[in-house]
Write a protein that holds these residues in place. Structure first.
Motif, PDB file in Angstrom:
ATOM      1  N   UNK A  35     -30.828 -16.103 -17.840  1.00 24.78           N
ATOM      2  CA  UNK A  35     -30.730 -16.895 -16.615  1.00 24.78           C
ATOM      3  C   UNK A  35     -30.134 -18.275 -16.865  1.00 24.78           C
ATOM      4  N   UNK A  36     -30.312 -18.810 -18.082  1.00 22.49           N
ATOM      5  CA  UNK A  36     -29.884 -20.181 -18.373  1.00 22.49           C
ATOM      6  C   UNK A  36     -28.427 -20.279 -18.781  1.00 22.49           C
ATOM      7  N   UNK A  37     -27.882 -19.227 -19.413  1.00 27.96           N
ATOM      8  CA  UNK A  37     -26.526 -19.309 -19.957  1.00 27.96           C
ATOM      9  C   UNK A  37     -25.473 -19.272 -18.856  1.00 27.96           C
ATOM     10  N   UNK A  38     -24.507 -20.160 -18.974  1.00 26.31           N
ATOM     11  CA  UNK A  38     -23.397 -20.199 -18.020  1.00 26.31           C
ATOM     12  C   UNK A  38     -22.127 -19.604 -18.616  1.00 26.31           C
ATOM     13  N   UNK A  39     -22.182 -19.199 -19.886  1.00 30.27           N
ATOM     14  CA  UNK A  39     -21.085 -18.485 -20.533  1.00 30.27           C
ATOM     15  C   UNK A  39     -21.668 -17.270 -21.237  1.00 30.27           C
ATOM     16  N   UNK A  40     -20.838 -16.290 -21.501  1.00 24.58           N
ATOM     17  CA  UNK A  40     -21.320 -15.041 -22.092  1.00 24.58           C
ATOM     18  C   UNK A  40     -21.739 -15.244 -23.548  1.00 24.58           C
ATOM     19  N   UNK A  41     -22.789 -14.536 -23.983  1.00 24.39           N
ATOM     20  CA  UNK A  41     -23.197 -14.629 -25.391  1.00 24.39           C
ATOM     21  C   UNK A  41     -22.184 -13.918 -26.287  1.00 24.39           C
ATOM     22  N   UNK A  42     -22.062 -14.384 -27.529  1.00 26.25           N
ATOM     23  CA  UNK A  42     -21.137 -13.766 -28.477  1.00 26.25           C
ATOM     24  C   UNK A  42     -21.723 -12.513 -29.097  1.00 26.25           C
ATOM     25  N   UNK A  43     -23.042 -12.408 -29.095  1.00 27.42           N
ATOM     26  CA  UNK A  43     -23.724 -11.215 -29.631  1.00 27.42           C
ATOM     27  C   UNK A  43     -25.036 -11.045 -28.876  1.00 27.42           C
TER      28      UNK A  43
END
Length: 656
Positions: A232-240
Motif C-alpha cells: 500500500x505504501x510503495x508508489x513504484x514497483x518493487x524490484x523483487x
C-alpha cells in the motif's frame, strides 16, 4: 562609557521584584486541571485536525491503544470506530471491559492503570496511566461504559468533571465503549480528516493480523501484515518480491525499488513510531551488514540500502518512549534486565535474512545484487562532483545568503518546540524579504531561490551536486544521508499563486519526488496558501458589527486599530462573502505576488492561523506517469491538452 551603573548605591545593586510572591501563589492543580492547563505535556500540539500530528488524533489513538492492548491479550478481535460529522468519536471494543470497581479512577486519576503489572499486559503501548485521562480532561463530554459479567457501569464527564455514574443490568457483550467530543475551546475549529484516521487504523491492522476494525461501517483488515503495508505504501514497483519474515516479538518486510534514498516504517507494540528509534536504527545497521556478509564483497552500506523500502515491528516489555506521544522509541532492552534491542534485531536478521537469500537466489538475491551494483556505479561516477559540492556547501553554510536560519531545529532532540520548526522555500528576494521580516526567528527559516530551478525529472542524483541551488537546499535541510538529521519538520514551498509560481512549486516538488520521496511520504512537505485578495472598508460602513468585534478581539499584541476592517480572502468564494459582510463599496486589492504583501500583513499568514496544504503521496497516484506527463519532454501532448482545456478567466468585478 557611561558610569550610570557603577555610580548607583550598593543597596540598589539587585533588581527589585515588581510582584509579591506569597503563599497564595502556591497552587495545587487536580489531575484533570493539570492536563487542561498543560495539554502539551500530554498530547503534544493542539491544532485543528488539518495535520496528522494534531492533538485530536492523539486523543483518538490513546483510546484505540487500550482496545489494541485487549486484542493483544486475546480478548476481542473487533473494534468499532465511528466519527459523527467529523467531530464526535465513539470507540467500542469487545475485550474484557475495564474493571468496574475502579472505572472512575481508570479514566480520571493520573498514574492509575492496569498495565504496571506486566503479567496482565506484557507487551503494551500504554504503560504510564495517562492516555485516556488526557482524553477525558480535554473533552467537553466524555462517556465511558464498561460491560462486564451482565452489568454495565456508565460514567459521564464534562471537561474532566464527573457528572453522572450509573450501573445497570446488560445483555451486551463484554468490552468497553468510549465516546468523546474534543473541547473546541482548546482545539479551535477542529475537524477529524478521514484520510488521517484511515491511515492510523490501517496501521493498526497491519500490525495485528486477525483484527477487524469497522470505521464508520467500513471494514478494515489485513491478511498479510507488514507485506500489505509495503504494497500500500510503495508508489513504484518493487524490484523483487517483498521479503516478509516473522519471529517471536519481531516482524520485518523489505524490498528495493528504483527510487532514491531509504524509506522505513517502524512500530513498537503496535505503535507507529514515526520518528523511528533504537529498533529502526538497529534494523538499518544490521540489514546492510547481513546483506554485505551474504555477498562477501566490500559493498558500501549506502549502496546496499539505496532504494530500500522496509518495515519493522517489534514487541518490547515496558517500552520507553521519548515523549508521551510515543513516536520515537528510546528503549535499549527488549525487557528489563534482558537482551538489547540491537542484538535481538541483529541476530534475527543475520539468521533469517541470510537463510532467505540463500533459498531465493535467483528471484531475490541476484536482483538485489544488481541493484547494489547499479547504486555503486552511480555513486562512483559522481564521487568527484560530490566532494566538490560538499566543500562548496560547507563554505556556503558559514555565510549562506540564500538561507536565513532559525534557532530551533527538528533534529534538536530535547527541544519541546522542535515540531514547530519549518523552512519557507521562496522565489526571489522580494518574497523572502517579506517573510524574513515577519517570521518567528526561533522556529521559521527562509531559503530563497533565484528564479526557476532546474527541471530535475529524468536526471540522476548527480544533478543534486552539480546544481548549486539544489546542493545548497539539500545542505540546508541536511538530508543527504536520509531524514535522521532533518533540520525542519515542515518544508514549506511559498510561491506566488500565478502561473510562474505554480511552475516553480511543481519544479521543487519534482525535485523532492525524484531524489527524496520519503520527505513527502513522511508528511514533511507543504504548500503555503496565501491570500488572493484583500477586502476592506471603513468601520462606519460595515454592516456586520459582530464580525468587527471578532476581528478586534483577534488583533495581534501591539497592533493598533485602524479606521478600516480588513478581510483576507483565499478564494473567490471568500471574496464574495467578505464583500457581502463589508459592503457597501469595499476596497478590493488583488495580490499578484508575495512581494506585494507587506511584512506587517505577512505576519498574519505565517502565524498561528497559517494555512498549509500538505503534499501527499499514495500508491494510486501513479507518480512516475504523472511526472512524465507534466515534467517530461512530451511537449506537443501537453500543448494539445492545454489548448483543448483552456478556460479564459473573466475580469474579476470589484463590486457584487
Amino acid at each position: 562609557m557611561s558610569n550610570d551603573i557603577t555610580n548607583e548605591p550598593q543597596s540598589q545593586g539587585a533588581v527589585q521584584p515588581t510582584v509579591d510572591y506569597t503563599d497564595d501563589n502556591i497552587r495545587h492543580l487536580s489531575d484533570m486541571e493539570h492536563v487542561r492547563t498543560r495539554p502539551g505535556m500530554y498530547i503534544g500540539r493542539l491544532g485543528d485536525g488539518s495535520l496528522p500530528e494534531d492533538g485530536i488524533y492523539v486523543l483518538l489513538k490513546e483510546v484505540i491503544d487500550n482496545s489494541i492492548d485487549e486484542f493483544k491479550m486475546k480478548a476481542g478481535d473487533r473494534i468499532e470506530v465511528d466519527i459523527d460529522d467529523n467531530l464526535r468519536v465513539a470507540v467500542r471494543d469487545y475485550g474484557r471491559g475495564i474493571p468496574q470497581g475502579k472505572l472512575v479512577e481508570a479514566v480520571s486519576v493520573l498514574n492509575t492503570g492496569g498495565k504496571y503489572d506486566s503479567k496482565a499486559f506484557k507487551k503494551s503501548v500504554g504503560l504510564n496511566g495517562v492516555g485516556v485521562k488526557a482524553v477525558n480532561a480535554l473533552s467537553t463530554r466524555f462517556e465511558v461504559k464498561s460491560f462486564r459479567e451482565g452489568k454495565v457501569r456508565s460514567l459521564v464527564f464534562e471537561r474532566g468533571k464527573l457528572v453522572s455514574d450509573q450501573t445497570e443490568a446488560s445483555n451486551d457483550e463484554n468490552g468497553t465503549y468510549i465516546y468523546f467530543e474534543p473541547d473546541n475551546t482548546l482545539f479551535k475549529n477542529y475537524l477529524f480528516h478521514g484520510e488521517f484516521v484511515e491511515t492510523m487504523l490501517r496501521n493498526y491492522t497491519y500490525l495485528n493480523s486477525g483484527l477487524t476494525i469497522m470505521y464508520n461501517g467500513r471494514r478494515i483488515k489485513s491478511r498479510n501484515g507488514l507485506e500489505d503495508l509495503l504494497v500500500d505504501a510503495m508508489t513504484t514497483d518493487p524490484l523483487y518480491p517483498i521479503v516478509h519474515i516473522k519471529g517471536e516479538d519481531i516482524e520485518i518486510a523489505f524490498t528495493h525499488t528504483n527510487q532514491y534514498g531509504e524509506e522505513y516504517h517502524s512500530f513498537v507494540n503496535g505503535q507507529h513510531t514515526t520518528q523511528g528509534g533504537t529498533h529502526q536504527s538497529a534494523f538499518k545497521e544490521h540489514i546492510a551488514k547481513t546483506i554485505k556478509e551474504f555477498y562477501d564483497k566490500s559493498y558500501e552500506y549506502t549502496d546496499i540500502r539505496n532504494g530500500i523500502v522496509a518495515a519493522i515491528a517489534i514487541n518490547v516489555e515496558e517500552p520507553v518512549f521519548e515523549s508521551q506521544t510515543k513516536i520515537k522509541l528510546g528503549s535499549t532492552l527488549m525487557e528489563p534486565g534482558g537482551e538489547t534491542i540491537n542484538k535481538y534485531v541483529g541476530d534475527f536478521l543475520k539468521r533469517e535474512v541470510d537463510n532467505y537469500l540463500h533459498i531465493h537466489k535467483e528471484d531475490v538475491a541476484d536482483v538485489l545484487e544488481n541493484k547494489i551494483k547499479e547504486s555503486e556505479r552511480e555513486r562512483k561516477a559522481m564521487a568527484g562532483v560530490t566532494k566538490l559540492a560538499r566543500e562548496r556547501a560547507k563554505k556556503a553554510n558559514l555565510h549562506n545568503r540564500k538561507l536565513r536560519d532559525c534557532r530551533i531545529h527538528y533534529c534538536d532532540a530535547k527541544d519541546n518546540r522542535k515540531e514547530e520548526s519549518c523552512i519557507f522555500i521562496t522565489e526571489g528576494d522580494s518574497a523572502s524579504g517579506s517573510i524574513t521580516k515577519s517570521r518567528d526567528v526561533n522556529t521559521q527559516a527562509v531559503f530563497s531561490l533565484r528564479g526557476k530551478p532546474l527541471n530535475s525529472f529524468g536526471l540522476t542524483k548527480k544533478v543534486v551536486y552539480e546544481n548549486e541551488e539544489f546542493n545548497l537546499l539539500q545542505a540546508a535541510l541536511d538530508i543527504e544521508d536520509g531524514l535522521d538529521n532533518l533540520r525542519y519538520n515542515k518544508v514549506i514551498v511559498a510561491t506566488d499563486a500565478d502561473v510562474d509560481g505554480m511552475h516553480i512549486r511543481l519544479l521543487i516538488i519534482t525535485f523532492f519526488l525524484q531524489f527524496y520521496p520519503e520527505l513527502i511520504k513522511k508528511g514533511h512537505v507543504y504548500v503555503l496558501q496565501t491570500p488572493l485578495f484583500r477586502v476592506r472598508n471603513r468601520r462606519t460602513k460595515v454592516k456586520n458589527k459582530s464580525m468587527v468585534a471578532d476581528y478586534d478581539s483577534r488583533m495581534g499584541k501591539g497592533e493598533k486599530k485602524s479606521d478600516f476592517i480588513t478581510r483576507y480572502c483565499y478564494s473567490d468564494e471568500e471574496r464574495v462573502t467578505a464583500i457581502r459582510e463589508l459592503g457597501p463599496d469595499p476596497e478590493i486589492t488583488r495580490f499578484k505576488g508575495l512581494g506585494e504583501i507587506s511584512p506587517d500583513e505577512f505576519a498574519h499568514f505565517i502565524g498561528v492561523d497559517m494555512r498549509l496544504e500538505q503534499v501527499t503521496l499514495h500508491k494510486n497516484d501513479q507518480v512516475q506517469k504523472l511526472l512524465e506527463y507534466y515534467m517530461g519532454k512530451n511537449t506537443m501532448e501537453r500543448q494539445n491538452f492545454i489548448i483543448d482545456n483552456l478556460v479564459i478567466e473573466e475580469d474579476i468585478p470589484e463590486e457584487e
